[in-house]
Design a protein around this motif. Structure first.
Motif, PDB file in Angstrom:
ATOM      1  N   SER A 120      -0.820   3.433  -4.834  1.00 56.83           N
ATOM      2  CA  SER A 120       0.302   2.518  -4.928  1.00 56.83           C
ATOM      3  C   SER A 120       0.640   2.418  -6.411  1.00 56.83           C
ATOM      4  CB  SER A 120      -0.084   1.142  -4.400  1.00 56.83           C
ATOM      5  OG  SER A 120      -0.933   1.287  -3.281  1.00 56.83           O
ATOM      6  N   ASN A 167      -6.609   3.120  -6.458  1.00 58.34           N
ATOM      7  CA  ASN A 167      -5.550   2.941  -5.468  1.00 58.34           C
ATOM      8  C   ASN A 167      -4.334   2.212  -6.023  1.00 58.34           C
ATOM      9  OD1 ASN A 167      -6.574   0.408  -5.405  1.00 58.34           O
ATOM     10  ND2 ASN A 167      -7.190   0.435  -3.244  1.00 58.34           N
ATOM     11  N   GLU A 221       1.757  11.270  -3.411  1.00 60.52           N
ATOM     12  CA  GLU A 221       1.503  11.657  -2.018  1.00 60.52           C
ATOM     13  C   GLU A 221       0.043  12.068  -1.839  1.00 60.52           C
ATOM     14  OE1 GLU A 221       3.801  11.429   0.427  1.00 60.52           O
ATOM     15  OE2 GLU A 221       5.027  10.495  -1.146  1.00 60.52           O
ATOM     16  N   LYS A 281      -2.439   9.153  -2.513  1.00 58.16           N
ATOM     17  CA  LYS A 281      -2.135   7.936  -1.753  1.00 58.16           C
ATOM     18  C   LYS A 281      -2.265   6.682  -2.625  1.00 58.16           C
ATOM     19  CE  LYS A 281      -3.440   9.778   2.772  1.00 58.16           C
ATOM     20  NZ  LYS A 281      -2.484  10.874   2.522  1.00 58.16           N
ATOM     21  N   ARG A 306       0.841  -1.188   0.000  1.00 58.31           N
ATOM     22  CA  ARG A 306       0.000   0.000   0.000  1.00 58.31           C
ATOM     23  C   ARG A 306       0.882   1.246   0.000  1.00 58.31           C
ATOM     24  NH1 ARG A 306      -5.105   0.352   0.753  1.00 58.31           N
ATOM     25  NH2 ARG A 306      -5.237  -1.771   1.537  1.00 58.31           N
ATOM     26  N   GLN A 307       0.574   2.136  -0.925  1.00 58.00           N
ATOM     27  CA  GLN A 307       1.310   3.397  -1.101  1.00 58.00           C
ATOM     28  C   GLN A 307       2.783   3.214  -1.446  1.00 58.00           C
ATOM     29  OE1 GLN A 307       0.562   6.728   1.480  1.00 58.00           O
ATOM     30  NE2 GLN A 307      -1.310   5.749   2.201  1.00 58.00           N
TER      31      GLN A 307
END
Lengths: 317, 299, 338
Positions: free
Chosen positions: C216, C183, C211, C214, C43-44
């Motif tokens: 990935s 995402n 950033e 958020k 994640r991220q």
């Protein structure tokens, strides 16, 4: 200073377009010594390829002089022009489109020899083709293959063999490794360097890849919108760039070395139109240091230290 | 490198030999079943057209009034029946193949030759040359083909040669356009510039580097045009402007049969079928050729 | 396979590719494009997928969106979990909801990935309308806002792609990808077609948006410099396999695989102009052949007899670093980075 092989004086190439006159190359001057490499860098549309082609008269220059061994190439006609093609050659960027897909490796390398009547005997020609294949590192078993069966690196070797076939003194390398993978790129760069030493060749190396040109060239000329903005020996240029554009360009190279942290200079906007450009500094609109002077009059190329030329009202010394 | 086989040269060293371009095209062509059937049928028609002159006598069997019964329906002796002059329809249909094929190929030969030349000049040189050629071509494009053909025949007289010239010249514009666009695509390739940099002359560049690479679309167009030329020729003959009687061109046969077709449909069925099958076969071959020559469809 | 505890926490994995194998079958030959790879995206996180032409990078990421053309593509094995759901088990409707909404893609060439007859505003709004069920006006308004976030004035939403320059077009492509707040973002060589100074602008923008949104990211590239710039994890692909994988610092500073080493040595050294380039010898292997041993053995300066006959196993040197090289079974084997 060594013997000057090529001198370009105020070279201009304009193209007519429906919107107006496109100033592709606008008053470029430089000299190259025998056995050296001049790298020309710049972004797409800066006129670097057109400069290379105008020198070889693949594009007829609009004005200016190209002195090769003291003789003005732009005045050549007929036989003289054909003779000049043997001395001055080019290696193209795209090894996919610069080779006729219907010809085999053998036929491709043979073509320049036969066209220029360098050899006439069949056996001599075959021997020469094989010799050239060996010089550029093509295995003999590929003699009868077609370019589309080969990878980019080998195709580029065919292109190099074709250029070498006429025993040139000077070669324009127009982005010769841009279409190739990194590992193959290194093979071809090494080959070009080896050939330069062995055959005493003089190169113009055109590229947008700054790390490659740093490795490859003795002198580097930076072009922006048809003009030469800075020229210096490679080390000097990378250590002390003084034109704001050169600085931004150098800072934009992504560096794989994690320990080197560099300040990145971001430029505003994008390259403006080369059609009927106004008479002022062409970089002014994107320049972080531009002042009124820059907006009203064009700077001239001056030598600020030995062999370091820059065209800027306020070079960042 | 599947197509490679090894060859040993005179000095004992080995090299790979590549299948020729032709072999590769054939390899691709074979994959298209329809095209292969079309090709077989076409070859068969050729063979029959040639064989017809050994079986039948041109004067007695094909042209002159016959002692056979007139307007016989198909029977054992005359599988396709006989026409109003007692001539065997089978004989005439078989013999007629040579006219249709001759017309098809000569017409396309004329239009491809002239059209490609004009198109190549226009495409390679551009500028004034292009303007003059292409504007002229466009003027001719405005006039319907058939009308152009009729005018030509009307002025120069009805004969096989004039028919072929009329049909050939009236399709030149289409070929010129096609040739120009494919030449322009090829001209943009760097290898043309590369050849120039090596000192190759304009003429050689056109003949060696441009035309061979621009040929695929032209060849495909030519194949399909053979079919339409056969149909046009039949149309002209049917209208009485084409091949003069008593030559057994298929269109002319249809024209001859006009007064009798209501009562004796076999007179139009067989020549009609002949036209249909030939045209279909040629079109199938054309499709197959297009796929085989298109590098983008190759996988 | 061994992983560290952080990875084991399933919550933190947005994308999990397990044992994926894809080949392309044509009349002439079978090309083995992807050969049993495992890949996870945190994640991220930003994962750099590095490799040369034909390494299977694009095939891998296309399979995430289930976009492998069939025929000729055949998926032999493997599971792809996007946010815990198996992509291959989704219905066509669920798939189209996932594309763009959960996973978005940026293609290499901005010149061809935009529709030339639609305004850029409409193109961004199209995806918003599809996934968020907004009215045309609202979607268009949101499209304008998205344009602003990528640094283009909202007033230009009514312009057509040809009215933008290359760098601007790539910004529009990014805007389309980000419009529905996916995402997972997959960027396939997003700056390769751009000039250096423009590339710098776009990379800077991507860093900032990463950033803000958020997301990935999987970043496909062949440029190790870009990886150093933007990624925190790296996977090096060669001939359809992942040969080395780990955190950026581990792979770049503590390189283990001879191929990764070869890639670095092929680059001109910016600190020493006169050092000779050391290219990797030979060519990439024929993807239509299954090799009994290591696919890199032919070109590897360290290869032994065994490398040609035995497939190397994936070996986790530490919790952040995997290498697939048979010689690491020998306790004192190491490579020499220049």
């Amino acid at each position: 200073m060594g013997e000057v092989l090529l001198e370009v004086k105020d070279l201009k190439k304009y193209f007519e377009t429906p919107k107006g006159l496109l100033h592709a190359v606008d008053g470029v001057s430089f000299t190259i010594e025998k056995g050296k490499t001049l790298g020309i860098v710049g972004e797409s549309g800066c006129g670097k390829s057109t400069t290379g082609r105008a020198i070889l008269r693949l594009h007829e220059p609009t004005s200016g002089q190209v002195l090769f061994q003291g003789k003005d190439v732009t005045k050549f006609k007929g036989k003289e022009l054909r003779e000049m093609r043997k001395d001055m050659q080019i290696i193209f960027q795209d090894p996919y489109s610069s080779l006729d897909p219907r010809m085999t490796v053998n036929q491709l390398i043979r073509e320049p020899i036969v066209t220029n009547k360098l050899l006439t005997d069949k056996n001599d020609i075959e021997k020469r083709v094989l010799e050239l294949m060996e010089t550029v590192g093509l295995a003999e078993r590929l003699y009868n293959t077609y370019p589309h069966e080969l990878d980019g690196g080998r195709r580029q070797r065919i292109g190099i063999a074709r250029a070498l076939a006429v025993n040139p003194k000077f070669i324009v390398c127009d982005e010769p490794v841009s279409a190739l993978d990194v590992s193959i790129q290194a093979q071809v760069l090494n080959l070009l360097k080896e050939l330069q030493q062995k055959l005493d060749l003089t190169y113009i190396f055109i590229t947008h890849n700054l790390s490659v040109v740093y490795y490859f060239a003795d002198d580097i000329a930076v072009m922006y919108l048809g003009e030469l903005v800075e020229k210096a020996p490679a080390e000097e240029l990378f250590a002390h760039p003084v034109h704001p554009y050169t600085q931004a360009l150098l800072s934009a190279i992504p560096n794989p070395d994690l320990d080197v942290k560099k300040e990145r200079i971001l430029l505003k906007g994008e390259i403006s139109s080369p059609i009927n450009p106004p008479d002022r500094c062409r970089f002014a609109k994107r320049c972080n240091y531009a002042c009124e002077d820059c907006m009203s009059k064009a700077p001239k190329l001056v030598e600020i230290s030995p062999n370091h030329f820059v065209s800027c009202h306020h070079p960042l010394v | 490198m599947k197509f490679l086989k090894k060859e040993t040269s005179s000095d004992g060293r080995s090299r790979y030999v590549k299948k020729s371009k032709l072999q590769e095209v054939w390899h691709q062509f074979k994959k298209n079943k329809g095209a292969v059937v079309g090709l077989i049928v076409l070859i068969l028609i050729f063979v029959l057209a040639v064989a017809a002159s050994f079986i039948y006598d041109f004067k007695t069997d094909i042209c002159m009034l016959s002692r056979n019964g007139r307007l016989l329906t198909p029977c054992l002796e005359h599988p396709f029946g006989t026409d109003h002059m007692g001539r065997s329809v089978l004989a005439r249909v078989l013999y007629g193949a040579r006219y249709s094929l001759l017309i098809g190929f000569v017409v396309v030969g004329i239009s491809t030759g002239v059209g490609t030349l004009l198109g190549a000049l226009a495409g390679y040189y551009g500028g004034k040359v292009e303007t003059i050629i292409m504007r002229t071509v466009e003027i001719f494009l405005m006039i319907p083909n058939t009308l152009l053909g009729i005018v030509f025949v009307a002025v120069f007289g009805i004969s096989l040669t004039n028919l072929m010239l009329a049909l050939g010249l009236s399709t030149v514009p289409h070929f010129a356009r096609n040739a120009r666009s494919s030449v322009m695509t090829v001209r943009g390739n760097e290898y043309v510039e590369a050849a120039k940099a090596l000192g190759v002359s304009d003429f050689k560049i056109i003949m060696k580097h441009i035309l061979p690479n621009a040929l695929s679309p032209i060849l495909v167009q030519a194949t399909t045009r053979v079919a339409s030329a056969i149909i046009s020729a039949a149309t002209f003959s049917f209208l009485g402007l084409g091949v003069p009687s008593p030559l057994p061109e298929w269109g002319a046969m249809l024209s001859d049969a006009r007064p009798y077709m209501r009562d004796y449909p076999h007179l139009i069925v067989f020549p009609g079928l002949a036209i249909m099958i030939t045209v279909l076969a040629i079109n199938l071959v054309g499709d197959g050729l297009r796929d085989a020559l298109d590098p983008k469809l190759k996988r | 396979m061994k992983h560290n505890e952080k990875i084991d926490n399933a919550e933190d994995i947005v994308l999990d590719i397990q044992d994926l194998a894809i080949r392309y079958v044509t009349d002439d030959a079978t090309t083995y494009a992807v050969n049993h790879i495992n890949l996870r995206l945190k994640r991220q996180g930003t994962l750099g997928l590095v490799g040369e032409t034909g390494a299977g990078k694009t095939t891998t990421v296309l399979s995430i969106l289930n976009l492998i053309p069939d025929p000729p593509g055949v998926i032999d094995s493997g599971k792809i979990l996007v946010n815990g759901r198996d992509v291959h088990k989704l219905s066509p409707k669920e798939l189209s909801e996932m594309r763009g909404k959960e996973v978005a893609m940026i293609f290499q060439d901005p010149m061809t990935s935009l529709n030339p007859v639609m305004t850029v505003g409409d193109q961004i709004a199209e995806s918003i309308m599809l996934h968020e069920g907004l009215s045309k006006q609202d979607a268009y308004k949101k499209a304008k806002e998205t344009l602003e976030t990528v640094g283009i004035s909202g007033e230009r939403a009514g312009d057509y792609p040809h009215q933008f320059s290359g760098g601007m077009k790539q910004r529009v492509v990014i805007a389309i990808a980000l419009a529905c707040h996916p995402n997972i973002l997959i960027a396939d060589e997003p700056t390769t077609a751009l000039d250096v100074t423009i590339q710098a602008q776009v990379l800077e923008l991507m860093k900032k948006l990463k950033e803000d949104y958020k997301t990935s990211t999987i970043m496909i590239t062949h440029d190790l410099g870009i990886v150093a710039e933007i990624c925190d994890e790296v996977a090096v692909m060669y001939a359809g396999q992942i040969v080395e994988q780990g955190t950026l610092r581990e792979v770049f500073k503590n390189t283990k695989h001879p191929y990764t080493e070869g890639l670095f040595n092929s680059l001109p050294n910016m600190n020493d102009r006169n050092s000779k380039l050391t290219p990797i010898r030979g060519l990439t292997p024929d993807p239509t052949i299954i090799y009994p041993g290591c696919t890199f053995a032919e070109r590897c300066p360290y290869a032994t007899e065994r490398c040609h006959t035995e497939k190397p196993q994936q070996k986790w040197i530490n919790e952040n670093h995997m290498v697939a090289c048979g010689r690491y079974d020998e306790p004192d084997f190491h490579i020499e980075r220049r």
